[in-house]
Design an enzyme around this catalytic site. Structure first.
Site, short mmCIF file in Angstrom:
data_model
loop_
_atom_site.label_atom_id
_atom_site.label_comp_id
_atom_site.label_asym_id
_atom_site.label_seq_id
_atom_site.Cartn_x
_atom_site.Cartn_y
_atom_site.Cartn_z
N HIS A 130 0.88 -1.18 0.00
CA HIS A 130 0.00 0.00 0.00
C HIS A 130 0.91 1.22 0.00
O HIS A 130 1.88 1.28 0.77
CB HIS A 130 -0.88 -0.04 1.26
CG HIS A 130 -1.97 0.99 1.25
ND1 HIS A 130 -1.72 2.34 1.32
CD2 HIS A 130 -3.32 0.86 1.21
CE1 HIS A 130 -2.87 2.99 1.30
NE2 HIS A 130 -3.86 2.11 1.24
N ARG B 191 -6.53 10.06 -0.19
CA ARG B 191 -6.37 10.53 -1.58
C ARG B 191 -7.73 10.58 -2.26
O ARG B 191 -7.98 11.46 -3.08
CB ARG B 191 -5.39 9.61 -2.31
CG ARG B 191 -3.94 9.90 -1.89
CD ARG B 191 -2.98 8.88 -2.46
NE ARG B 191 -2.99 7.64 -1.70
CZ ARG B 191 -3.02 6.43 -2.23
NH1 ARG B 191 -3.02 6.28 -3.54
NH2 ARG B 191 -3.03 5.35 -1.46
#
Ligand SMILES: Cc1cc2nc3c(=O)[nH]c(=O)nc-3n(C[C@H](O)[C@H](O)[C@H](O)COP(=O)(O)OP(=O)(O)OC[C@H]3O[C@@H](n4cnc5c(N)ncnc54)[C@H](O)[C@@H]3O)c2cc1C
Length: 567
Positions: A233, A250
């Site tokens: 990740h 994000r």
């Protein structure tokens, strides 16, 4: 020997296991179900899930679009029949959980809210702030209490699956409170034991994510599939790594920046920027680090995730856990300052080979991260794991129930020899007085995985990595367990988990060395291109006493021919 009988045993009380138990109980109240877990149920790893769960609910979305994004995200290694089934089933699960009381975040007009995660074309991710896993787990746990046929065995550690004539007979487990070895005689087993992220040290996975179910199935004769694909990740919190800074950041509009203040994703994925899939963003961050555009700190290199422009109100409403964790673990309030991050190991795309949860062993079903079904192929999209746990948790529960109801054989017994063999091997392990510490072996294993099987891989490094893992396996034969007591012997459990991880590490390592191409999360500097001519196929690893034997099986293509993957 203490024997417990149930029709079905479900190992694991994460989202997959609890959903499976409810589905089996709803199928028939005549089936007795053991729900077994090495932790207390709501301390499963699923509670950590933050960002959300994907479902095509909106007008501008469609099953076709969700499936295409998933297949493209997988770098075309997903089995497309499984993906098509999956995207159609998940809306029912989201609404079911809504009815069962899961507090999904809402829009102003009361609809279920959706955000966007990497690799998706539209806002498709349903969430409960940034505590999605926590709320799903609690909803399922509460629901599971309604069914008297589900009996929970909390803090039982499973040590083996009992298989005769390629058919499930039961399992053995240590009752952690007194150290007793118990036999469960069962007609079917659902493995829902989660992933193997703890093969690595810098990982967002909980300490319990040690791949037990994969190792248990493997030694019992079920092959493991596509284990070389480990997901990094992009945004683990520095220094800890164990704290995930969710992709939701994000999705809500956060920026990634290097030390020159550049939003560097414009170099790697100019269309999707920070919302490219995880393999691409992780590689981009590591490139920034390797090419000297990152920050250097006492805990290693990092880039910045900037949320300051989102404002305090939005951060508090949508990302409260991220704010709390950043303040607690890095002393940084994201309302005022960007968060230091770098890629962290997060998810195991591979797992027990199965088709729609059925494994090659009769009566053995798998669901959740332990399984490779294969929805995610070479790279999972954020938000698809929880969806898989719900959809295929349900499928596995129903299939196991049908299998048990359809079974003619009424009597089933585990013989004393099987029990005594397992008891002896555990007491031999506990009695070990060698020179090696399991804790040191685990530390060196983590270091080897990080050094040789990271975001970028190459032949020479991987050969050295395989050599080191094999050496660690030899040293493991000579370990010592300090604590010889019975009750809650965490030394013993840790040592068994390390043994499982050594088996799995060898499979990841050799699988990665064998696969001479780059696809999804498996990126080789010496073979930087995807090679569909030779490698558009799954890897299978079979247990042998001498080490894993490898084979391949084709992927299923229904609609989407592989094309160049651009974002
Ligand atoms: C920090 C973090 C955030 C994430 N956020 C998201 C997200 O927002 N959206 C998304 O889709 N995915 C997310 N994921 C991935 C997702 O959370 C996992 O893939 C998923 O929760 C796995 O669920 P599971 O039911 O398969 O297993 P788990 O929840 O890991 O449960 C495994 C169970 O098996 C039991 N068990 C294991 N071994 C044994 C044994 N030997 N004996 C007895 N019991 C055993 C454990 O006690 C546990 O109950 C995230 C992952 C991480 C690390």
């Amino acid at each position: 020997m203490e024997k417990i009988q149930h029709d079905v045993a479900i190992i694991g009380t994460g989202i997959a296991g609890m959903r499976a138990a409810i589905a089996a109980a709803e199928k028939s109240d005549k089936i007795s179900i053991a729900l077994i877990s090495k932790t207390y149920p709501i301390r499963c790893h699923s509670v950590c899930a933050e960002g959300g769960i994907n479902v095509a609910l909106r007008e501008e979305d469609s099953f076709e679009s969700h499936a295409w994004d998933t297949v493209k995200g997988s770098d075309f290694l997903a089995d497309q029949d499984a993906v098509e089934f999956f995207v159609k089933e998940i809306p029912k699960e989201i609404l079911r959980l809504d009815n069962w009381g899961c507090p999904w975040s809402r829009t102003e007009d009361g609809k279920i809210a959706q955000r966007i995660l990497g690799g998706h074309a539209v806002n498709r991710t349903v969430f409960a702030a940034d505590r999605t896993g926590f709320h799903i787990v609690h909803t399922l746990y509460e629901r599971s209490l309604r069914y008297p046929s589900i009996q929970k065995y909390n803090e039982f550690f499973v040590t083996s699956l009992i298989v005769e004539d390629k058919e499930i007979r039961g399992l053995t487990a240590i009752d952690l409170k007194n150290g007793e070895l118990v036999v469960f005689e069962t007609k079917a087993i659902i493995l829902a034991t989660g992933g193997a992220g703890r093969l690595y040290g810098f990982t967002s996975c909980s300490h319990i994510v040690t791949g037990d179910g994969m190792a248990l199935a493997y030694t019992a004769g079920a092959p493991l599939k596509d284990m070389e694909f480990i997901q990094f990740h992009p945004t683990g919190l520095v220094p800890a790594g164990g704290i995930l800074i969710s992709e939701a950041c994000r999705g809500e509009g956060g920026y990634l920046k290097n030390k020159f203040g550049e939003r560097f994703m414009s170099r790697y994925a100019p269309d999707r920027m920070e919302l490219a899939p995880r393999d691409i963003v992780s590689r981009a961050i590591v490139r920034e680090i390797l090419e000297g555009r990152s920050f250097e700190g006492e805990h290693g290199p990092y880039v910045l995730l900037d949320l300051t422009h989102l404002g305090e109100e939005k951060i508090n409403e949508r990302l409260p856990l991220i704010r709390e964790a950043s303040i607690k673990f890095a002393g940084i309030d994201p309302v005022n300052e960007p968060i230091p991050v770098r890629p962290t190991v997060h998810y195991t795309m591979g797992g027990v080979h199965a088709s729609f949860t059925e494994t090659p062993i009769k009566g053995l079903f798998v669901a959740g991260e332990v399984a490779c079904l294969s929805i995610h192929g070479a790279n999972r999209l954020g938000g698809n794991a929880l969806a898989e746990c719900l959809v295929f948790g349900k499928v596995s529960g129903e299939k196991a129930a049908e299998y048990v109801l359809g079974k003619m054989r009424k009597e089933w017994h585990v013989n004393r020899e099987t029990y005594e063999k397992e008891e002896k091997s555990l007491s031999d392990l506990l009695g070990k007085e060698g020179d090696e510490s399991p804790y040191e072996i685990k530390k060196e294993l983590n270091a080897a995985m990080e050094r040789y099987f990271g975001v970028f891989r190459n032949e020479d490094d991987m050969k050295e990595g395989v050599r080191r893992i094999r050496r660690l396996k030899e040293r493991y034969q000579n370990i010592s367990i300090d604590d010889k007591s019975n009750a809650f012997n965490t030394d013993l459990i840790f040592t068994i988990e390390v043994g499982y991880m050594l088996d799995l590490a060898e499979i990841v390592a050799i699988g990665a060395l064998n696969r001479k191409e780059s696809r999804g999360a498996h990126y080789r500097l010496d073979y930087p291109k995807r090679d569909d001519v030779n490698w558009l196929k799954h890897t299978l690893a079979y247990y042998t006493k001498e080490g894993p034997r490898f084979d391949h099986t084709p992927i299923t293509i229904t609609k989407w021919k592989p094309v160049e993957r651009k974002y």
